[in-house]
Design an enzyme around this catalytic site. Structure first.
Site, PDB file in Angstrom:
ATOM      1  N   TYR A 184       0.855  -1.196   0.000  1.00  0.00           N
ATOM      2  CA  TYR A 184       0.000   0.000   0.000  1.00  0.00           C
ATOM      3  C   TYR A 184       0.887   1.241   0.000  1.00  0.00           C
ATOM      4  O   TYR A 184       1.585   1.507   0.978  1.00  0.00           O
ATOM      5  CB  TYR A 184      -0.908  -0.050   1.219  1.00  0.00           C
ATOM      6  N   LYS A 198      -1.527  -1.223  -3.998  1.00  0.00           N
ATOM      7  CA  LYS A 198      -2.521  -0.150  -3.946  1.00  0.00           C
ATOM      8  C   LYS A 198      -1.750   1.153  -4.081  1.00  0.00           C
ATOM      9  O   LYS A 198      -0.997   1.536  -3.179  1.00  0.00           O
ATOM     10  CB  LYS A 198      -3.311  -0.188  -2.640  1.00  0.00           C
TER      11      LYS A 198
END
Length: 311
Positions: free
Chosen positions: A143, A172
């Site tokens: 992320y 992400k």
């Protein structure tokens, strides 16, 4: 048929609280059922939108176990475990990856870049390597959210992490920069890592990111508007770019506008205002001021102009 881990349209799920700020697990279950019925491919529990930093370990595990009760082969449950301490992140990742309800286990772990410490690129490679090796049988999504952590994963660093860790399945990418997505896709393809998904972590640039190498999204606004966000992905996949553009423009008021407030302040107020769940927040986040509420109401009024946009 089940879809691949960390693919498609995934909701970064809010954590509902009661007025006394205890967990509201009944409301949480309703949110999960609503998400599943909408066709969303999965949810991330214990993410930024879930106010992870304010949760105790006991609360975190209760939320994961509750979510797993709703898991199916087509509705995946992912868990955020990242901290700014490698050892602590490993401990949490091991615990969450082993939680189980019946035959249901988490479909993957999402690990945010370490915040505050400011490790350099090589330190990030070492940090993620230790985590990946500790849960080598579990799919992992990195992320990247430099606006919150002060750290950015560039394309070259991502490739190094991918080359050393077979259980990396996605990133992400929440910098809100479609050029970064292009660079990551080109670098991954050149390294023979085409299978690694790039998921937009920025709702405002989600639709453009699909044309720049992303495969899907981990979204805040799908807490409220799951269907249009699904339809954007399907339109692009089917080559219907006019429909994708129309949906992008229709949802832009919320996908961009809601983030004038620190997430999840805006989305929780909207959910509370619409009676979907209570909008209570744990400090240091607080209820919006009156002028902010007026802006949120304006965003909702724009959504209401689009037929069935909030369904």
């Amino acid at each position: 048929m089940s879809h691949k881990p960390f693919s498609g349209v995934i909701t970064a799920l809010v954590t509902p609280f009661k007025k006394n700020l205890d967990l509201d697990l009944n409301a949480f279950s309703r949110l999960l059922e609503n998400q599943k019925k909408s066709g969303i491919h999965g949810v991330v529990v214990l993410g930024t939108t879930g106010e992870n930093p304010t949760l105790t370990e006991e609360e975190s595990q209760k939320l994961v176990l509750t979510a797993l009760e709703h898991r199916t082969e087509n509705f995946h449950i992912y868990v955020g475990s990242g901290t700014n301490d490698t050892k602590h992140t490993i401990q949490k990742s091991l615990i969450y990856s082993k939680l189980q309800v019946g035959q249901n286990k988490p479909d993957g772990i999402m690990v945010v870049t370490p915040y505050y410490n400011k490790p350099n690129a090589q330190h990030l490679v070492y940090h993620y390597g230790e985590i990946f090796r500790a849960i080598k049988e579990t799919p992992v999504c990195v992320y990247n959210v430099p606006g919150r952590t002060g750290i950015n994963i560039n394309a070259q660093t991502l490739v190094k992490i991918a080359q050393e860790n077979e259980n990396l399945v996605a990133i992400k990418e929440a910098a809100g920069n479609v050029n970064a997505i292009v660079e990551m896709r080109l670098a991954l393809n050149a390294a023979g890592k085409q299978h690694i998904n790039i998921l937009s972590g920025d709702d405002g640039t989600y639709a453009p990111s699909l044309l720049c190498g992303a495969n899907g999204v981990i979204s805040v606004t799908t807490n409220l508007i799951p269907k249009p966000m699904l339809d954007i992905l399907y339109a692009v996949q089917n080559g219907n770019f006019a429909q994708a553009q129309a949906l992008h423009l229709e949802t832009f008021c919320i996908n961009s506008g809601i983030f004038f407030l620190p997430n999840p302040v805006g989305i929780k107020w909207m959910l509370g205002h619409l009676g979907i769940c209570e909008g209570f927040l744990r400090p240091p986040l607080y209820t919006p001021e009156e002028h902010e509420i007026q802006q949120l109401k304006f965003i909702l009024s724009q959504l209401e102009k689009v037929p069935k946009i909030c369904k």
